[in-house]
Write a protein that holds these residues in place. Structure first.
Motif, short mmCIF file in Angstrom:
data_model
loop_
_atom_site.label_atom_id
_atom_site.label_comp_id
_atom_site.label_asym_id
_atom_site.label_seq_id
_atom_site.Cartn_x
_atom_site.Cartn_y
_atom_site.Cartn_z
N ASP A 20 -2.02 6.50 -48.09
CA ASP A 20 -0.98 7.54 -48.18
C ASP A 20 -0.24 7.71 -46.86
O ASP A 20 0.62 8.58 -46.73
CB ASP A 20 -1.58 8.87 -48.61
N GLY A 21 -0.57 6.90 -45.85
CA GLY A 21 0.09 6.99 -44.55
C GLY A 21 -0.61 7.90 -43.56
O GLY A 21 -0.12 8.09 -42.45
N THR A 22 -1.77 8.44 -43.93
CA THR A 22 -2.52 9.27 -42.98
C THR A 22 -3.08 8.38 -41.87
O THR A 22 -3.74 7.37 -42.15
CB THR A 22 -3.66 10.02 -43.68
N VAL A 23 -2.80 8.75 -40.63
CA VAL A 23 -3.29 7.98 -39.47
C VAL A 23 -4.52 8.67 -38.91
O VAL A 23 -4.53 9.89 -38.73
CB VAL A 23 -2.19 7.86 -38.39
N PHE A 24 -5.55 7.89 -38.62
CA PHE A 24 -6.80 8.39 -38.06
C PHE A 24 -6.96 7.82 -36.65
O PHE A 24 -6.80 6.62 -36.43
CB PHE A 24 -7.99 7.96 -38.92
N GLU A 25 -7.28 8.70 -35.71
CA GLU A 25 -7.57 8.26 -34.35
C GLU A 25 -8.91 7.55 -34.35
O GLU A 25 -9.92 8.12 -34.78
CB GLU A 25 -7.62 9.48 -33.42
N GLY A 26 -8.92 6.30 -33.89
CA GLY A 26 -10.17 5.59 -33.67
C GLY A 26 -10.55 5.78 -32.21
O GLY A 26 -10.90 6.87 -31.79
N ARG A 27 -10.39 4.74 -31.42
CA ARG A 27 -10.59 4.89 -29.98
C ARG A 27 -9.39 5.58 -29.33
O ARG A 27 -9.51 6.12 -28.25
CB ARG A 27 -10.84 3.53 -29.32
N GLY A 28 -8.24 5.52 -29.99
CA GLY A 28 -7.04 6.18 -29.49
C GLY A 28 -6.26 5.33 -28.50
O GLY A 28 -6.59 4.17 -28.23
N TRP A 29 -5.20 5.93 -27.96
CA TRP A 29 -4.35 5.25 -26.98
C TRP A 29 -5.09 5.10 -25.65
O TRP A 29 -5.83 5.96 -25.25
CB TRP A 29 -3.08 6.05 -26.72
N GLY A 30 -4.80 4.00 -24.96
CA GLY A 30 -5.28 3.82 -23.59
C GLY A 30 -6.74 3.44 -23.46
O GLY A 30 -7.27 3.38 -22.36
N VAL A 31 -7.41 3.17 -24.58
CA VAL A 31 -8.84 2.82 -24.56
C VAL A 31 -8.98 1.39 -25.10
O VAL A 31 -8.38 1.04 -26.11
CB VAL A 31 -9.68 3.80 -25.40
N VAL A 32 -9.75 0.58 -24.41
CA VAL A 32 -10.00 -0.80 -24.85
C VAL A 32 -10.83 -0.76 -26.13
O VAL A 32 -11.87 -0.09 -26.19
CB VAL A 32 -10.71 -1.61 -23.75
N GLY A 33 -10.37 -1.47 -27.14
CA GLY A 33 -11.07 -1.52 -28.42
C GLY A 33 -12.03 -2.69 -28.50
O GLY A 33 -12.28 -3.41 -27.52
N ALA A 34 -12.59 -2.87 -29.70
CA ALA A 34 -13.47 -4.00 -30.01
C ALA A 34 -13.05 -4.51 -31.38
O ALA A 34 -13.71 -4.30 -32.38
CB ALA A 34 -14.93 -3.56 -30.01
N HIS A 35 -11.87 -5.15 -31.42
CA HIS A 35 -11.30 -5.52 -32.71
C HIS A 35 -10.84 -6.97 -32.79
O HIS A 35 -10.68 -7.50 -33.88
CB HIS A 35 -10.12 -4.59 -33.06
N ALA A 36 -10.62 -7.63 -31.66
CA ALA A 36 -10.18 -9.03 -31.65
C ALA A 36 -10.78 -9.70 -30.42
O ALA A 36 -10.22 -9.64 -29.33
CB ALA A 36 -8.65 -9.12 -31.63
#
Length: 164
Positions: free
Chosen positions: A73-89
């Motif tokens: 429905d277009g709802t965005v959820f904060e994961g790690r958020g902006w400026g934080v190194v992720g673990a996705h690729a």
């Protein structure tokens, strides 16, 4: 109109084991799918928490892998958020933002509401300095051996960088 992002507190995230901040603005965005069932509205909160739990307990990540997730429905959820190194690729996390569409997009087609929400999130990232204006957009499969983000979402990637 400001975009509503469901905070970590709102979806009852577990505190991360640790956080690594990016050195500057991200130059890449990597689009994923969660390879789960799709969701919308409040049903997504439980699914996001379940993804975090799986990432932390089964994959031994410090937190949920993605920076943001988006429901049908277009709802965005904060994961790690902006400026934080992720673990996705793997090998591409230090200078990228990972955004996951909740669902399996080998089977489903991304909804217009989700595409528009991610476009707005990307525009916000540029305007707030979290993303470089000339950021590169990738599907996870462009950076590793995976079907992610699914054929239907991969085909829709050009829509994410187009102007409204």
């Amino acid at each position: 109109m400001a975009q509503k992002v469901v905070s970590r507190q709102e979806w009852r995230a577990v505190a991360p084991k640790k956080r690594q901040h990016m050195a500057g603005s991200a130059g890449r965005v990597v689009i994923h799918h969660t390879d789960t069932s799709s969701c919308k509205d409040s049903e997504c909160k439980g699914q996001v928490l379940s993804i975090q739990r799986m990432h932390m307990e089964q994959r031994d990540f410090d937190d949920i892998g993605y920076n943001f997730l988006v429901g049908g429905d277009g709802t965005v959820f904060e994961g790690r958020g902006w400026g934080v190194v992720g673990a996705h690729a793997k090998g591409h996390n230090s200078n990228s933002v990972g955004i996951a569409f909740i669902g399996n997009f080998n089977n489903e087609t991304p909804r217009k509401e989700a595409i528009m929400a991610v476009k707005q999130l990307l525009q916000s990232g540029v305007s707030t300095g979290h993303l470089k204006p000339d950021f590169a957009l990738f599907g996870h499969r462009d950076l590793g051996q995976t079907e992610c983000p699914g054929n239907n979402l991969y085909a829709a990637l050009p829509q994410l960088k187009s102007t409204p």
